[in-house]
Design an enzyme around this catalytic site. Structure first.
Site, PDB file in Angstrom:
ATOM      1  N   HIS A  82       0.595  -1.171   0.053  1.00  0.00           N
ATOM      2  CA  HIS A  82      -0.056   0.094  -0.137  1.00  0.00           C
ATOM      3  C   HIS A  82       0.928   1.134  -0.050  1.00  0.00           C
ATOM      4  O   HIS A  82       2.219   1.148   0.244  1.00  0.00           O
ATOM      5  CB  HIS A  82      -1.037   0.049   1.295  1.00  0.00           C
ATOM      6  N   HIS A  84       0.954   5.511   1.479  1.00  0.00           N
ATOM      7  CA  HIS A  84       0.150   6.669   2.299  1.00  0.00           C
ATOM      8  C   HIS A  84       0.649   7.937   1.624  1.00  0.00           C
ATOM      9  O   HIS A  84       1.758   8.112   0.978  1.00  0.00           O
ATOM     10  CB  HIS A  84       0.742   6.762   3.607  1.00  0.00           C
ATOM     11  N   GLU A  89       6.389   7.743   6.407  1.00  0.00           N
ATOM     12  CA  GLU A  89       6.547   6.427   7.424  1.00  0.00           C
ATOM     13  C   GLU A  89       7.927   5.976   7.434  1.00  0.00           C
ATOM     14  O   GLU A  89       8.641   5.962   6.437  1.00  0.00           O
ATOM     15  CB  GLU A  89       5.767   5.343   6.871  1.00  0.00           C
ATOM     16  N   HIS A 128       4.747   0.097  -0.141  1.00  0.00           N
ATOM     17  CA  HIS A 128       5.568  -0.472   0.572  1.00  0.00           C
ATOM     18  C   HIS A 128       5.172  -1.708   1.363  1.00  0.00           C
ATOM     19  O   HIS A 128       3.664  -1.670   1.374  1.00  0.00           O
ATOM     20  CB  HIS A 128       6.081   0.273   1.808  1.00  0.00           C
TER      21      HIS A 128
END
Ligand SMILES: *[C@@H]1O[C@H](CO)[C@@H](O)[C@H](O)[C@H]1NC(C)=O
Ligand SMILES: *[C@@H]1O[C@H](CO)[C@@H](O)[C@H](O)[C@H]1NC(C)=O
Ligand SMILES: *[C@@H]1O[C@H](CO)[C@@H](O)[C@H](O)[C@H]1NC(C)=O
Ligand SMILES: *[C@@H]1O[C@H](CO)[C@@H](O)[C@H](O)[C@H]1NC(C)=O
Ligand SMILES: *[C@@H]1O[C@H](CO)[C@@H](O)[C@H](O)[C@H]1NC(C)=O
Ligand SMILES: *[C@@H]1O[C@H](CO)[C@@H](O)[C@H](O)[C@H]1NC(C)=O
Length: 368
Positions: A82, A84, A89, A128
């Protein structure tokens, strides 16, 4: 504003006790606190993975989330791939081993095997995923801005334990599903949590010596921090290092994310190695002027004094949080300690130690 008011109130109150500083979960608004390692801290389980949130959106005024994931080794991905869009992150291996995959846009898909102290940075819009590979693995996540933990609250099952076990033994799921956590239809409906499923992403499995592509020099050559927007990996003690000796101890700063990578997410992340504080020199007082700060002890133990509270001794895995505007000091009374340091804004202690120090080749300080 609220935290500035709080800090002035704290300095007026003389009866602050160490007991008041220790909490069992991240508070609902910013205040100084220490959260001991493995404290329940509103933990949730997702299959065999146990998530703990040591700094949250509410506890940091939405500056950052600091969390840990404890899990056994798994034959499948820890989550389906997925992206973001708004959260930057970072993955840090506290102990054990996990594999991390990352690909940004048309860039090459990269994969690394992360062992203790290794780091992977996943800027926004980077596809990732990860897989846990050792029986007692702990990943530390640093996510900016704060509040991303809401995803795990929504997906997970509340967890409490009378024994503070790192994760629940025997909770592994030996089914042959492709990933732990939400299935493909569930993960495709998590956009409200800033999760955009990338179900066409096939994690490469051609790692050699812990890396794909295999010629990255992983754990043999030095690593540099990435260009903005690109994912990158820094093996433990293979990144840039700076030696500072201004404050009565040697401090070796190893930046993991600087303003160059963070861009408008506006934070810095580093590890800091500390020699013993000379008894004749008091450790300096820092001020979290540009935003909240958190420490997590990686090795040894560290003395921390926050606001008007008495000095606390943090052991490995313990987290200390300092709200914006509050003064704090930290030092080491034993031979060696190492901390993970995250600071919101652009005026962290890491940058100041680098400015007042010099480039340095080793993760140890001079003999004299
Ligand atoms: C991430 O991708 C989305 C959708 O393409 C875009 O709107 C957003 O600006 C991107 N964010 C960054 C930081 O590049
Ligand atoms: C899980 O814990 C949170 C925080 O303590 C609470 O608000 C929520 O209601 C709990 N959920 C369940 C299903 O018990
Ligand atoms: C194991 O995974 C399967 C398929 O995802 C699921 O149906 C089952 O409930 C899981 N079992 C446990 C113990 O979590
Ligand atoms: C993997 O490591 C071994 C031992 O250091 C080395 O001989 C070999 O060349 C490495 N392979 C690649 C593809 O780098
Ligand atoms: C932080 O604030 C304290 C008290 O206000 C002051 O004495 C100290 O010099 C400041 N430290 C730095 C590094 O600016
Ligand atoms: C980063 O934070 C600092 C301190 O809060 C602020 O002065 C600065 O303008 C911010 N920079 C960006 C690019 O947002």
């Amino acid at each position: 504003m609220r935290s500035l008011l709080l800090s002035s109130l704290l300095t007026l109150t003389s009866a602050l006790s160490l007991e008041d500083l220790y909490v069992s979960e991240a508070p609902s608004s910013p205040r100084p606190y220490i959260l001991p390692h493995y404290e329940n801290s509103h933990a949730v389980t997702i299959d065999s993975q146990l998530y703990r949130f040591t700094v949250t959106g509410p506890s940091s005024d939405y500056a950052f989330t600091l969390m840990s994931t404890n899990a056994p080794s798994s034959g499948s991905l820890g989550v389906l791939p997925h992206i973001h869009r708004t959260h930057y992150e970072n993955f840090f291996s506290f102990k054990g081993r996990f594999q991390l995959w990352a690909q940004h846009g048309d860039g090459e898909q990269e994969a690394r095997l992360l062992t203790q102290g290794d780091f992977g940075s996943v800027p926004r819009n980077t596809t990732h995923t990860f897989q846990i590979l050792d029986p007692d693995t702990e990943m530390v996540g640093i996510i900016v801005p704060g509040g991303f933990e809401d995803l795990f609250y929504a997906l997970g099952t509340n967890y409490t334990s009378g024994t503070d076990t790192p994760y629940v033994p025997g909770s592994g799921n030996s089914s042959s599903s492709s990933a732990t956590g939400p299935d493909s239809s569930t993960i495709s409906n998590l956009q409200q949590y800033d999760v955009y499923a990338q179900l066409d992403f096939t994690p490469r499995r051609d790692l050699v010596n812990g890396s794909a592509p295999s010629d990255s020099g992983w754990h043999t050559e030095s690593n540099t921090l990435g260009e903005p927007t690109k994912p990158y990996f820094i093996a433990n003690n293979y990144g840039p290092k700076y030696l500072n000796s201004q404050y009565g101890a040697y401090q070796i700063v190893q930046p993991l994310v600087t303003a160059t990578q963070a861009q408008d997410t506006n934070y810095t992340l580093s590890t800091i190695i500390l020699s013993r504080q000379q008894t004749s020199i008091t450790a300096p007082t820092w001020n979290a002027t540009s935003g909240p700060v958190a420490f997590e002890v990686l090795e040894g133990s560290v003395q921390v004094q926050i606001g008007g509270y008495p000095t606390a001794r943090l052991e490995m895995g313990d987290v200390a949080f300092v709200p914006a505007g509050v003064a704090y000091r930290y030092w080491n009374e034993a031979a060696y300690a190492k901390v993970l340091y995250v600071s919101s804004g652009n005026e962290g202690v890491d940058g100041k130690l680098i400015t007042g120090g010099k480039t340095w080749a080793d993760p140890v300080w001079p003999k004299y």
